[in-house]
Design an enzyme around this catalytic site. Sequence first.
Site, PDB file in Angstrom:
ATOM      1  N   GLY A   1       0.840  -1.199   0.000  1.00  0.00           N
ATOM      2  CA  GLY A   1       0.000   0.000   0.000  1.00  0.00           C
ATOM      3  C   GLY A   1       0.872   1.244   0.000  1.00  0.00           C
ATOM      4  N   SER A   2       0.333   2.310   0.562  1.00  0.00           N
ATOM      5  CA  SER A   2       1.045   3.587   0.522  1.00  0.00           C
ATOM      6  C   SER A   2       2.180   3.620   1.546  1.00  0.00           C
ATOM      7  CB  SER A   2       0.065   4.718   0.836  1.00  0.00           C
ATOM      8  OG  SER A   2      -0.422   4.546   2.159  1.00  0.00           O
TER       9      SER A   2
ATOM     10  N   GLY B   1       2.642   2.201   5.447  1.00  0.00           N
ATOM     11  CA  GLY B   1       3.846   1.508   5.897  1.00  0.00           C
ATOM     12  C   GLY B   1       4.451   2.155   7.131  1.00  0.00           C
TER      13      GLY B   1
ATOM     14  N   GLU C   1       5.757  -3.440   0.849  1.00  0.00           N
ATOM     15  CA  GLU C   1       5.811  -3.087  -0.573  1.00  0.00           C
ATOM     16  C   GLU C   1       4.975  -1.825  -0.711  1.00  0.00           C
ATOM     17  OE1 GLU C   1       4.985  -2.603  -4.166  1.00  0.00           O
ATOM     18  OE2 GLU C   1       3.898  -4.524  -4.138  1.00  0.00           O
TER      19      GLU C   1
HETATM   20  C1  UN1 Z   1       1.395  -3.312  -7.554  1.00  0.00           C
HETATM   21  O1  UN1 Z   1       1.098  -2.366  -8.268  1.00  0.00           O
HETATM   22  O2  UN1 Z   1       1.185  -3.294  -6.322  1.00  0.00           O
HETATM   23  O3  UN1 Z   1       4.832  -5.276 -12.074  1.00  0.00           O
HETATM   24  C2  UN1 Z   1       1.958  -4.588  -8.074  1.00  0.00           C
HETATM   25  C3  UN1 Z   1       3.627  -5.028 -12.080  1.00  0.00           C
HETATM   26  C4  UN1 Z   1       2.713  -6.081 -11.519  1.00  0.00           C
HETATM   27  C5  UN1 Z   1       2.526  -5.952 -10.054  1.00  0.00           C
HETATM   28  C6  UN1 Z   1       2.255  -4.575  -9.543  1.00  0.00           C
HETATM   29  N1  UN1 Z   1       3.226  -7.365 -11.835  1.00  0.00           N
HETATM   30  O4  UN1 Z   1       3.171  -3.988 -12.500  1.00  0.00           O
END
Ligand code: UN1
Length: 508
Positions: A240-241, A245, A262
């Site tokens: 998320g944002s 996080g 992430e």
């Molecule tokens: C995301 O935007 O959280 O590489 C994941 C990509 C995708 C996954 C994005 N396979 O754009």
Amino acid sequence: MTTISTQAHDLLARMGVAKSLYTEGTLTARSPVDGAVTGKVVESTAAEMQAAIGKAHAAFLEWRVIPAPKRGELVRKFGEVLRTHKTDLAALVSLEAGKIASEGLGEVQEMIDICDFAVGLSRQLHGLTIASERPGHRMMEQWLPLGVVGIISAFNFPVAVWAWNSALALVAGDTCVWKPSEKTPLTALATQALFEKAVAAYKADGHVAPEGLSLVLNGGAAVGEALVTDTRVPLISATGSTRMGRIVGPKVAARFGRCLLELGGNNALIVSDKADLDLAVRAIAFGAWGTAGQRCTTTRRVIAHKAVHDQLVERLEKVRVQLKIGNPLADGTLVGPLVDKQAFDAMQAALAQAKAQGGTVRGGERALAAEHPEAFYAAPALVTMPAQTEVVCHETFAPILYVLKYEKLDEAIALQNGVPQGLSSAIFTTDIREAEAFMSAAGSDCGIANVNIGTSGAEIGGAFGGEKETGGGRESGSDAWRQYMRRVTNTVNYSNSLPLAQGVKFDV
Ligand code: UN1
């Protein structure tokens, strides 16, 4: 004409979701396609989250001793169920997250791919043997199941990112508790129903599967908080944002839990004077404006060599004005809606700031407002900037592309690295020296650095994630599975004496 809500309900019924789960609750689900209410989803309380963690933990105690290849068989079955329901789940992703049809299908394909990857891994969760300094001794490293994995996912990849985590966690011997985005509760319910179909098929084949291998709890911040703070959850994987996080990370750290974060991206694509511009234009158009700019890997910045800058902008502008905006499931649509009004307002605010900071804005206005007054479509924006100003350093989750100019590659790399985020990056060049420099220790500081490939649309086989404010986590392929396991070092003495390490003497 069938309404979006009816379409969604038909899909949910086909995937086996009980109607009461999305008609008798308090969480309002809406489709960004037309803004209509699609459901009233049952919300969980913090106490229910705690009970679910207890259940998942009890399941873990049984699941961890089942041989990993047998655990892999469940994930294989899940991949089969996903193949059967690919078009149903993909259409629901389009209705709930606003992705165009091929991107909805692509998202479910990512789930299928990670299942296949995890099935193979279930026979490859290997450790090492290490040379011992002592005679008659052997050292080794084992990877053992970790426990309950808490998964927090975002609206923009409402099901694939969960699958990256859960497929690996399940083969690793862990169990999962999922808190999906409040903006996409229906796709979460559908995914859970499909997972339960896989469990039923697995059991029908005579395999043992404890109750509670993977649970989903829709709800707000209190439900997330109960997951994040529970010491029975050794790993929290949150997407998320950066703002989210910053809240989650310290809470997990305070109880010595592990975090896989992430978070935001602010991805740049460098276009050299030696680039194949045809390729670059295609990559930028998809990366910047595809998914309505709502990927964490979206191309938000282009850093173009001064010799190609003007030509590139002209070509991008030609593409931009032709992009078909509209219902994501209609034929030919390339740009669907923004997720909600808040996203549209944030886009407008960023464009206003860009102007104030010296930028020239093309596009970005609201689209289809008369047809869909409750939905938020926007024309993609192309913004040339005199410098990497404050707004450019900020992640706005919308189809805004900022274009900057450079003269020397070092300068381009410095601009590329000169933002707080560090997820994805790319260079377009046919010069091997430039390509290698970009990927080198002195090059891009991101978790993903591509050559002649855009910033978005990564394959599941590589480790996915990034540095700095992106949070440092790596999910999906490569050896990301290790994060879902605990590492144990074993030293075994098969001699008749007990020598101490480092030559220490302790004679008794
Ligand atoms: C995301 O935007 O959280 O590489 C994941 C990509 C995708 C996954 C994005 N396979 O754009």
